[in-house]
Design a protein around this motif. Sequence first.
Motif, PDB file in Angstrom:
ATOM      1  N   ASN A   2       0.837  -1.207   0.000  1.00 47.65           N
ATOM      2  CA  ASN A   2       0.000   0.000   0.000  1.00 47.65           C
ATOM      3  C   ASN A   2       0.869   1.253   0.000  1.00 47.65           C
ATOM      4  N   PHE A   3       1.942   1.237   0.812  1.00 48.73           N
ATOM      5  CA  PHE A   3       2.873   2.365   0.849  1.00 48.73           C
ATOM      6  C   PHE A   3       3.485   2.600  -0.526  1.00 48.73           C
ATOM      7  N   SER A   4       3.940   1.526  -1.172  1.00 45.64           N
ATOM      8  CA  SER A   4       4.583   1.651  -2.477  1.00 45.64           C
ATOM      9  C   SER A   4       3.644   2.256  -3.495  1.00 45.64           C
ATOM     10  N   ASN A   5       2.373   1.853  -3.435  1.00 44.44           N
ATOM     11  CA  ASN A   5       1.417   2.337  -4.422  1.00 44.44           C
ATOM     12  C   ASN A   5       1.060   3.808  -4.233  1.00 44.44           C
ATOM     13  N   THR A   6       1.222   4.323  -3.004  1.00 43.47           N
ATOM     14  CA  THR A   6       0.963   5.751  -2.801  1.00 43.47           C
ATOM     15  C   THR A   6       2.022   6.609  -3.479  1.00 43.47           C
ATOM     16  N   LEU A   7       3.186   6.034  -3.778  1.00 40.90           N
ATOM     17  CA  LEU A   7       4.281   6.785  -4.387  1.00 40.90           C
ATOM     18  C   LEU A   7       4.272   6.714  -5.908  1.00 40.90           C
ATOM     19  N   ARG A   8       3.334   5.955  -6.472  1.00 37.66           N
ATOM     20  CA  ARG A   8       3.296   5.800  -7.922  1.00 37.66           C
ATOM     21  C   ARG A   8       2.874   7.104  -8.595  1.00 37.66           C
ATOM     22  N   MET A  64       1.518 -14.561 -11.952  1.00 35.45           N
ATOM     23  CA  MET A  64       1.396 -13.233 -12.560  1.00 35.45           C
ATOM     24  C   MET A  64      -0.061 -12.907 -12.858  1.00 35.45           C
ATOM     25  N   GLN A  65      -0.805 -13.881 -13.329  1.00 33.31           N
ATOM     26  CA  GLN A  65      -2.223 -13.652 -13.616  1.00 33.31           C
ATOM     27  C   GLN A  65      -2.992 -13.310 -12.350  1.00 33.31           C
ATOM     28  N   SER A  66      -2.645 -13.984 -11.254  1.00 35.27           N
ATOM     29  CA  SER A  66      -3.281 -13.676  -9.968  1.00 35.27           C
ATOM     30  C   SER A  66      -2.940 -12.265  -9.508  1.00 35.27           C
ATOM     31  N   MET A  67      -1.687 -11.852  -9.709  1.00 34.61           N
ATOM     32  CA  MET A  67      -1.270 -10.500  -9.326  1.00 34.61           C
ATOM     33  C   MET A  67      -2.020  -9.445 -10.127  1.00 34.61           C
ATOM     34  N   LEU A  68      -2.187  -9.693 -11.428  1.00 37.86           N
ATOM     35  CA  LEU A  68      -2.882  -8.729 -12.286  1.00 37.86           C
ATOM     36  C   LEU A  68      -4.318  -8.502 -11.836  1.00 37.86           C
ATOM     37  N   LYS A  69      -4.951  -9.551 -11.315  1.00 36.39           N
ATOM     38  CA  LYS A  69      -6.346  -9.445 -10.876  1.00 36.39           C
ATOM     39  C   LYS A  69      -6.501  -8.493  -9.699  1.00 36.39           C
ATOM     40  N   HIS A  70      -5.434  -8.314  -8.926  1.00 43.06           N
ATOM     41  CA  HIS A  70      -5.519  -7.517  -7.696  1.00 43.06           C
ATOM     42  C   HIS A  70      -4.696  -6.226  -7.773  1.00 43.06           C
ATOM     43  N   MET A  71      -4.316  -5.825  -8.978  1.00 40.92           N
ATOM     44  CA  MET A  71      -3.526  -4.613  -9.147  1.00 40.92           C
ATOM     45  C   MET A  71      -4.285  -3.547  -9.920  1.00 40.92           C
ATOM     46  N   ASP A  72      -3.961  -2.308  -9.644  1.00 44.18           N
ATOM     47  CA  ASP A  72      -4.490  -1.189 -10.433  1.00 44.18           C
ATOM     48  C   ASP A  72      -3.531  -0.975 -11.607  1.00 44.18           C
ATOM     49  N   ILE A  73      -3.954  -1.394 -12.792  1.00 44.02           N
ATOM     50  CA  ILE A  73      -3.091  -1.267 -13.975  1.00 44.02           C
ATOM     51  C   ILE A  73      -3.738  -0.376 -15.042  1.00 44.02           C
ATOM     52  N   GLU A  74      -4.725   0.390 -14.652  1.00 47.29           N
ATOM     53  CA  GLU A  74      -5.391   1.252 -15.624  1.00 47.29           C
ATOM     54  C   GLU A  74      -4.391   2.222 -16.257  1.00 47.29           C
ATOM     55  N   ASN A  75      -4.393   2.267 -17.576  1.00 49.34           N
ATOM     56  CA  ASN A  75      -3.528   3.142 -18.371  1.00 49.34           C
ATOM     57  C   ASN A  75      -2.049   2.790 -18.247  1.00 49.34           C
ATOM     58  N   ARG A  94      -6.216  -6.369 -20.407  1.00 51.67           N
ATOM     59  CA  ARG A  94      -7.215  -5.518 -21.058  1.00 51.67           C
ATOM     60  C   ARG A  94      -8.432  -5.285 -20.158  1.00 51.67           C
ATOM     61  N   GLU A  95      -8.788  -6.302 -19.370  1.00 53.63           N
ATOM     62  CA  GLU A  95      -9.887  -6.116 -18.413  1.00 53.63           C
ATOM     63  C   GLU A  95      -9.537  -5.046 -17.388  1.00 53.63           C
ATOM     64  N   GLY A  96      -8.249  -4.961 -17.048  1.00 58.11           N
ATOM     65  CA  GLY A  96      -7.790  -3.938 -16.108  1.00 58.11           C
ATOM     66  C   GLY A  96      -7.530  -2.600 -16.767  1.00 58.11           C
ATOM     67  N   LYS A  97      -7.882  -2.475 -18.047  1.00 57.58           N
ATOM     68  CA  LYS A  97      -7.728  -1.240 -18.830  1.00 57.58           C
ATOM     69  C   LYS A  97      -6.265  -0.863 -19.016  1.00 57.58           C
ATOM     70  N   GLY A  98      -5.402  -1.897 -19.090  1.00 56.72           N
ATOM     71  CA  GLY A  98      -3.998  -1.665 -19.374  1.00 56.72           C
ATOM     72  C   GLY A  98      -3.646  -2.110 -20.780  1.00 56.72           C
ATOM     73  N   ASP A  99      -2.392  -1.903 -21.155  1.00 52.04           N
ATOM     74  CA  ASP A  99      -1.867  -2.351 -22.448  1.00 52.04           C
ATOM     75  C   ASP A  99      -0.693  -3.280 -22.194  1.00 52.04           C
ATOM     76  N   TYR A 100      -0.245  -3.968 -23.227  1.00 51.53           N
ATOM     77  CA  TYR A 100       0.846  -4.909 -23.074  1.00 51.53           C
ATOM     78  C   TYR A 100       1.799  -4.864 -24.261  1.00 51.53           C
TER      79      TYR A 100
END
Length: 286
Positions: A2-8, A64-75, A94-100
């Motif tokens: 949670n701390f790491s994500n506040t710095l993104r 990795m697929q499990s991690m993607l389900k629980h991450m904010d990867i939008e844009n 793509r479900e998370g609105k990200g690109d690859y």
Amino acid sequence: MNFSNTLRERDGKEHISFDGKVACGSKHGDNVAALQLMTAMVVDNGLIIRQKETSTKTNEIPVMQSMLKHMDIENAVITADAMHCQKETTALIREGKGDYVLQVKKNQGKLLAEIEAYFHKCYRDTPELLKKNHFTELDGEHGRINERHYRLLPITNWFDETAKFVGSHAVVEVTRMRELKNKSSQETSYYITSLASDVKDIAKYIRKHWAIENSQHWVLDVTFKEDACKIYADDGAKNLATIRRKILNLVKSHSSKDSVAGKMQRACWDAKFRAEILFGEYFIKA
């Protein structure tokens, strides 16, 4: 985490690189396997925003697929090695609105053969299209010259396999040439991407993906001596791995331009600097 994500920082498209790492020293005899972790890192600032233990190298795909389900990867733009060029993985991104941007190798043999055939066809029939979507990089040091050619082709109805990868938009051919004294080598790699960007932009994500090796794995092994650590009992290896990555995030978050090793050395003898590392430099200065 949670701390790491506040710095993104979310200006533009955030580049998140996934890669696995083995803590070699945590292996103990034949009964205790070495700790393996899958890590997600923001490339531009080196922050580790998520990690998860894997049981084996081949188990990295569902992890990795499990991690993607629980991450904010939008844009965000997700990169990973060729093992993760999977239909299910691209669907989750793509479900998370990200690109690859994912490398294609023989684990996706039909897709690889199709991409190679399409580039061969375009070299023969429409070379002007390849020339239009071409970008070259040239660099080198210590007598070594590296030359990279990136060629992008939008996906058309000619393809069959690409439709199985959700949101796929283009394929990329990368030819890498290296000269060192009297030796030279050349290799060609292929990638599939959902990005509707120009070839220069996509080249940046391909080139920077392996920054995770230098800015995280190398630092953990050389500066934090992770591979040399023999602790293995119970959750000891996993706990220490988590602490190292938390400290690495704290150190990298400080605005000082010094290296990670330099910041850590200064923190040993400068109490104020150490407090800035641990609690935030703006909080301390305030």
